[in-house]
Design an enzyme around this catalytic site. Structure first.
Site, PDB file in Angstrom:
ATOM      1  N   PHE A   1       3.825   0.010   1.024  1.00 41.75           N
ATOM      2  CA  PHE A   1       3.731   1.151   1.509  1.00 41.75           C
ATOM      3  C   PHE A   1       5.176   1.766   1.553  1.00 41.75           C
ATOM      4  CE2 PHE A   1       4.278  -1.458   5.498  1.00 41.75           C
ATOM      5  CZ  PHE A   1       5.923  -1.036   5.604  1.00 41.75           C
TER       6      PHE A   1
ATOM      7  N   LYS B   1      -0.821  -0.151  -9.266  1.00 48.06           N
ATOM      8  CA  LYS B   1      -1.522   0.570  -8.200  1.00 48.06           C
ATOM      9  C   LYS B   1      -0.305   0.643  -7.179  1.00 48.06           C
ATOM     10  CE  LYS B   1      -2.689  -2.809  -4.530  1.00 48.06           C
ATOM     11  NZ  LYS B   1      -3.043  -1.930  -3.288  1.00 48.06           N
TER      12      LYS B   1
ATOM     13  N   GLU C   1      -2.292   1.399  -1.142  1.00 55.03           N
ATOM     14  CA  GLU C   1      -3.437   2.312  -0.204  1.00 55.03           C
ATOM     15  C   GLU C   1      -3.362   3.341   0.385  1.00 55.03           C
ATOM     16  OE1 GLU C   1      -4.388  -1.832   1.086  1.00 55.03           O
ATOM     17  OE2 GLU C   1      -3.288  -1.013  -0.588  1.00 55.03           O
TER      18      GLU C   1
ATOM     19  N   SER D   1       4.643  -7.598   0.906  1.00 55.63           N
ATOM     20  CA  SER D   1       4.980  -9.186   2.024  1.00 55.63           C
ATOM     21  C   SER D   1       5.134 -10.413   1.342  1.00 55.63           C
ATOM     22  CB  SER D   1       3.831  -9.166   2.794  1.00 55.63           C
ATOM     23  OG  SER D   1       2.161  -9.206   2.739  1.00 55.63           O
TER      24      SER D   1
ATOM     25  N   CYS E   1      12.506  -4.252   3.090  1.00 59.19           N
ATOM     26  CA  CYS E   1      13.235  -5.830   3.267  1.00 59.19           C
ATOM     27  C   CYS E   1      14.393  -6.505   3.423  1.00 59.19           C
ATOM     28  CB  CYS E   1      12.317  -6.374   1.615  1.00 59.19           C
ATOM     29  SG  CYS E   1      12.927  -5.127   0.444  1.00 59.19           S
TER      30      CYS E   1
ATOM     31  N   GLU F   1       9.268 -11.877  10.816  1.00 59.09           N
ATOM     32  CA  GLU F   1       9.977 -11.113   9.636  1.00 59.09           C
ATOM     33  C   GLU F   1       9.163 -10.140  10.922  1.00 59.09           C
ATOM     34  OE1 GLU F   1      10.729  -8.432   5.984  1.00 59.09           O
ATOM     35  OE2 GLU F   1       9.342  -9.710   5.721  1.00 59.09           O
TER      36      GLU F   1
END
Length: 319
Positions: A74, A98, A101, A151, A206, A306
């Protein structure tokens, strides 16, 4: 893409919450990758070695894999899709992409732009969904390779499932990035750089600077960092005066605040607390202000996890 930067940035901010300035940077970094794809032709050539031995030549060919898939997070709704499909299709493959969402709109606009520029129908296909769609991608017999950014938990799952089903998988996962401040560093430059790297994009990247190690007397600089962080304005991403926007979901906000609370229980000093922040006009916003934890030990949860929020974890070393 350059002409539609403002449209893309608006969609990113609308869904992700990052500031418009960050969103424009998101698009720009993706555009750089598209420009790189335009110069890929030489690297797609094979190699030929004549007379390797008596009556022996060696010729290599680079062939497309076929159908590939991309699974995006995202936090960079334009940049990361643009890491994937331009390179994929330029190398002669097709891609099933993809988007997250949570932030699909920018990917949809990018696909529309690709179609308008002449990308043939079917070469790029966009699919939507959560884990169910991920499983379909990992298990589909016609998909030969998967590229993933996200992740650790999701990446390890996709890597395992993809390999089980005979696919090549590249997975770019989370990180705990460190900066070490030495005593001969320029104090003013360090403070400015640290604040931007730690709290930009609300820490949801990240490559965010999540961990700082003060060496020797530089531990005194934490007061400067805290003071500068206090002046950052947290607000809606569409507000041009905002320095950082909200985190992506109420669950993310709760997780960040929970880790901060546990870190303090485990001995960290809360030098700046961004929890419980409210922004005028957005009473239900997922806002977390810049947070600084100091005197942290390596076994503290804020160091081992994290956090993926605007939280800077500070450790100290004598030398």
């Amino acid at each position: 893409i350059r002409d539609k930067t403002e449209d893309l940035a608006y969609l990113i901010t609308l869904e992700n919450g990052k500031t418009l300035a960050d969103a424009r940077g998101d698009v720009f970094r993706g555009l750089e990758m598209v420009e790189s794809a335009c110069f890929m032709a030489p690297s797609l050539q094979g190699e030929s070695l004549q007379g390797l031995a008596k009556d022996m030549d060696c010729v290599s060919y680079r062939e497309p894999l076929g159908v590939c898939a991309g699974i995006c997070p995202f936090n960079f709704p334009a940049m990361i899709p643009l890491w994937m499909f331009p390179l994929c299709v330029t190398a002669g493959n097709t891609m099933v992409l993809k988007p997250s969402e949570k932030t699909p709109a920018a990917t949809m606009l990018l696909a529309q732009l690709a179609k308008e520029c002449g990308l043939p129908d079917g070469v790029l296909q966009i699919v939507h969904g959560g884990k169910g769609m991920v499983d379909k991608i990992c298990q589909h017999k016609d998909i030969h390779a998967i590229s993933f950014v996200g992740s650790n938990t999701a990446g390890e799952y996709i890597h395992t499932q993809g390999n089980v089903h005979g696919k090549r998988v590249q997975a770019n996962l989370g990180a705990k990035n460190h900066a070490i401040i030495l005593e001969d560093a320029n104090r003013e430059q360090v403070v400015k750089a640290v604040v931007g790297a730690a709290f930009g994009a609300a820490g949801q990247r990240c490559m965010a600077l999540s961990t700082l190690v003060f060496v020797g007397s530089t531990k005194e600089w934490i007061n400067d960092i805290v003071e500068q962080a206090k002046h950052l304005k947290v607000g809606a991403g569409l507000d041009p005066s905002s320095d950082l926007g909200p985190v992506i979901t109420p669950e993310s906000k709760g997780r960040v605040e929970n880790i901060v609370g546990k870190a303090v229980e485990q001995g960290a000093v809360l030098s700046l607390d961004g929890r419980g922040l409210t922004v005028d006009g957005y009473p239900d916003g997922n806002f977390v202000g810049p947070t600084v934890l100091s005197k942290v030990q390596p076994d503290n949860i804020c160091y081992t996890e994290e956090i993926f929020g605007p939280v800077l974890v500070c450790l100290e070393a004598d030398s």
